[in-house]
Design an enzyme around this catalytic site. Structure first.
Site, PDB file in Angstrom:
ATOM      1  N   ASN A  26       0.824  -1.206   0.000  1.00 22.30           N
ATOM      2  CA  ASN A  26       0.000   0.000   0.000  1.00 22.30           C
ATOM      3  C   ASN A  26       0.863   1.263   0.000  1.00 22.30           C
ATOM      4  O   ASN A  26       0.929   1.979  -0.989  1.00 22.30           O
ATOM      5  CB  ASN A  26      -0.952   0.012   1.197  1.00 22.30           C
ATOM      6  CG  ASN A  26      -2.121   0.961   1.011  1.00 22.30           C
ATOM      7  OD1 ASN A  26      -1.986   1.991   0.367  1.00 22.30           O
ATOM      8  ND2 ASN A  26      -3.278   0.629   1.557  1.00 22.30           N
ATOM      9  N   ASP A  27       1.552   1.510   1.099  1.00 24.93           N
ATOM     10  CA  ASP A  27       2.343   2.732   1.208  1.00 24.93           C
ATOM     11  C   ASP A  27       3.402   2.838   0.118  1.00 24.93           C
ATOM     12  O   ASP A  27       3.706   3.936  -0.353  1.00 24.93           O
ATOM     13  CB  ASP A  27       3.026   2.806   2.576  1.00 24.93           C
ATOM     14  CG  ASP A  27       2.016   2.862   3.721  1.00 24.93           C
ATOM     15  OD1 ASP A  27       0.935   3.445   3.519  1.00 24.93           O
ATOM     16  OD2 ASP A  27       2.307   2.308   4.800  1.00 24.93           O
ATOM     17  N   VAL A  28       3.985   1.702  -0.294  1.00 21.30           N
ATOM     18  CA  VAL A  28       5.100   1.729  -1.248  1.00 21.30           C
ATOM     19  C   VAL A  28       4.638   1.984  -2.677  1.00 21.30           C
ATOM     20  O   VAL A  28       5.470   2.125  -3.582  1.00 21.30           O
ATOM     21  CB  VAL A  28       5.922   0.423  -1.192  1.00 21.30           C
ATOM     22  CG1 VAL A  28       6.513   0.238   0.195  1.00 21.30           C
ATOM     23  CG2 VAL A  28       5.087  -0.781  -1.596  1.00 21.30           C
ATOM     24  N   VAL A  29       3.314   2.054  -2.910  1.00 21.09           N
ATOM     25  CA  VAL A  29       2.790   2.381  -4.240  1.00 21.09           C
ATOM     26  C   VAL A  29       1.900   3.617  -4.178  1.00 21.09           C
ATOM     27  O   VAL A  29       1.162   3.901  -5.108  1.00 21.09           O
ATOM     28  CB  VAL A  29       1.993   1.195  -4.842  1.00 21.09           C
ATOM     29  CG1 VAL A  29       2.901   0.001  -5.050  1.00 21.09           C
ATOM     30  CG2 VAL A  29       0.808   0.813  -3.957  1.00 21.09           C
ATOM     31  N   ALA A  66       1.133   3.262   7.330  1.00 21.33           N
ATOM     32  CA  ALA A  66       1.332   4.672   7.659  1.00 21.33           C
ATOM     33  C   ALA A  66       0.013   5.383   7.936  1.00 21.33           C
ATOM     34  O   ALA A  66       0.003   6.523   8.380  1.00 21.33           O
ATOM     35  CB  ALA A  66       2.066   5.376   6.521  1.00 21.33           C
TER      36      ALA A  66
END
Length: 468
Positions: free
Chosen positions: A394-397, A436
């Site tokens: 999620n956060d990394v995209v 996050a």
């Protein structure tokens, strides 16, 4: 004879040190990681046996009993632990290293004669420095690792816990600890070492609670570094060359890894340990993003489009680990490759909850190493990719890292999945957010199809659809 014995011990510790270096070198690549582990085990065996032979530490039955208890607990724990729980296990083990350093330091203080650190009737000044630093670093490692463990295990909120005036409080506490270590070199009173211990336990707690959940891989590697320096400091107190070498290797490698990960996230190391990343409040206001229109896809949709694609890039995240979907994901990749599709796996430096978490899971599923790429090596390929298949990430995209200055992940390099022709996003529900705690605009893009289900179940359905 004593000189010959000393030379033999030095040679044994040197061999152990070389093997530890080879172990670190081997662990730098999945292809050589098993050999690296073997080097490490052989080196530690040599170091332990040499220490037991040359030091009258305790009776043989006591030593065997201690090894049996500690080794037995470690063996059973490692055998039973789930891969999803590996990050918190690592944090828990780091806490034990820190606690061991504290206990060794206190043992040396209470019985300095047994450690050979007396000068006349007092503890040698240099030994007090080593003892004070070892206890301080060990206590910080212990309490910090406990907080990291609680956050990783979900027993404590992964969101930053912001204390008023935390930076002043932290700097003041650290300055006081350093001052007390200096005082300890002049006065070996009990209250001084007790104060060092108590304040160090407190600062470990204070340093970690403000750090957001998205930082956990950096926190784990940072605590790993601390545990190494604590062991090295205790090595000086114990006059043990192997502990000094091993601790220095662990400490320096952990520090380098933390720096590399911070650089990969475009963050300063100081800002991370001070709780800077993930500390900003989530942007609010306006209607909830979950109310925006989005498209729902199915396993059949994903199977059809990916089967017709030329290139599919798979981006795994912690959700894949939770559902244990790595094996069926590799099966999906194999079926696509059998149909002529070019399949690649993209791994973000902070994906998961510890450094290399996704690499470990894919290696466990026997995904070929040459199909796994890091962010900087593959990010430019999304513009030519037919499909970006996001499973549990999620956060990394999240493009907010590039566009929203109020986001807690702003500035972190992310995968450019929004440039792919089609995006399949596997997650349990639209209500969930990343670690996050921020929403993701990719959910609502025109080329995105949300595959809402347990990751493993969804990929199993896609594999069935591909077969038919």
């Amino acid at each position: 004879m004593e000189s010959a014995s000393s030379s033999w011990v030095s040679l044994a510790y040197l061999i152990a040190g070389v093997l530890f270096i080879l172990a670190l070198r081997g662990l730098s690549s999945p292809a050589t990681s098993r050999a690296g582990n073997r080097y490490g085990m052989i080196g530690m065996t040599i170091a332990v046996v040499t220490t037991l032979i040359t030091h009258a530490i305790a009776s043989l039955p006591e030593i065997v009993a201690a090894l049996a208890i500690g080794g037995g607990v470690g063996f059973v724990t490692a055998r039973r632990i789930k891969m999803t729980d590996m990050p918190q296990l690592v944090a828990a083990f780091h806490s034990l290293v820190g606690l061991a350093a504290v206990l060794v330091g206190w043992a040396a203080y209470l019985n300095p004669g047994a450690f050979g650190i007396l000068e006349g009737a007092q503890i040698a000044a240099h030994s007090r420095v080593e003892m004070g630093l070892g206890i301080a670093i060990g206590a910080i490692t212990f309490s910090g690792s406990i907080i990291a463990f609680l956050k990783l295990a979900g027993k404590m909120s992964g969101s930053p816990i912001m204390l008023p005036g935390r930076h002043v409080l932290n700097l003041g506490t650290l300055a006081l600890i350093i001052g007390l270590v200096g005082c300890f070199t002049q006065d070996e009173a009990l209250w001084v070492i007790a104060a060092i211990t108590a304040l160090s336990f407190a600062i470990g707690f204070l340093l970690i609670i403000p750090i957001g959940g998205a930082d956990m891989p950096v926190v784990v590697s940072m605590l790993n570094s601390y545990s190494g320096w604590a062991a090295a400091a205790m090595g000086f107190t114990l006059h043990n060359t192997a502990m000094i070498i091993t601790g220095a290797l662990v400490g320096s490698s952990g520090a380098i890894l933390s720096y590399i990960m911070c650089k990969a996230m475009n963050r300063s190391f100081i800002s991370v340990i001070a709780g800077g990343f993930g500390a900003a409040p989530e942007a609010g206001g306006g209607p909830a993003k979950e109310q925006r229109p989005w498209k729902r896809g199915s396993a059949e949709d994903a199977a059809y489009i990916m089967k017709e694609a030329e290139t599919v890039i798979i981006i795994p995240g912690y959700g894949m680990a939770v559902s244990q979907a790595q094996h069926v994901l590799r099966e999906m990749g194999d079926q696509l490759k059998a149909g002529g599709v070019n399949v690649k796996y993209a791994i973000h430096p902070v994906a998961g909850r510890m450094p290399g978490h996704m690499n470990v899971l894919l290696a466990e599923a026997n995904v070929p190493y040459d199909e796994v790429f890091e962010l900087e090596d593959i990010n430019g390929e999304f513009a030519q990719a037919d499909v970006a298949f996001i499973i549990g990430a999620n956060d990394v995209v999240n493009p907010a890292a590039k566009t929203d200055k109020s986001s807690p992940i702003y500035g972190m390099p992310v995968f450019d999945v929004d440039k792919a022709k089609t995006i399949f996003f596997v997650k349990r529900s639209m209500g969930g957010v990343g670690y996050a705690g921020v929403d993701n605009d990719v959910f609502y893009m025109d080329q995105t199809m949300m595959l809402l289900a347990d990751a493993k179940k969804m990929v199993e359905d896609i594999v069935k659809a591909l077969a038919h």
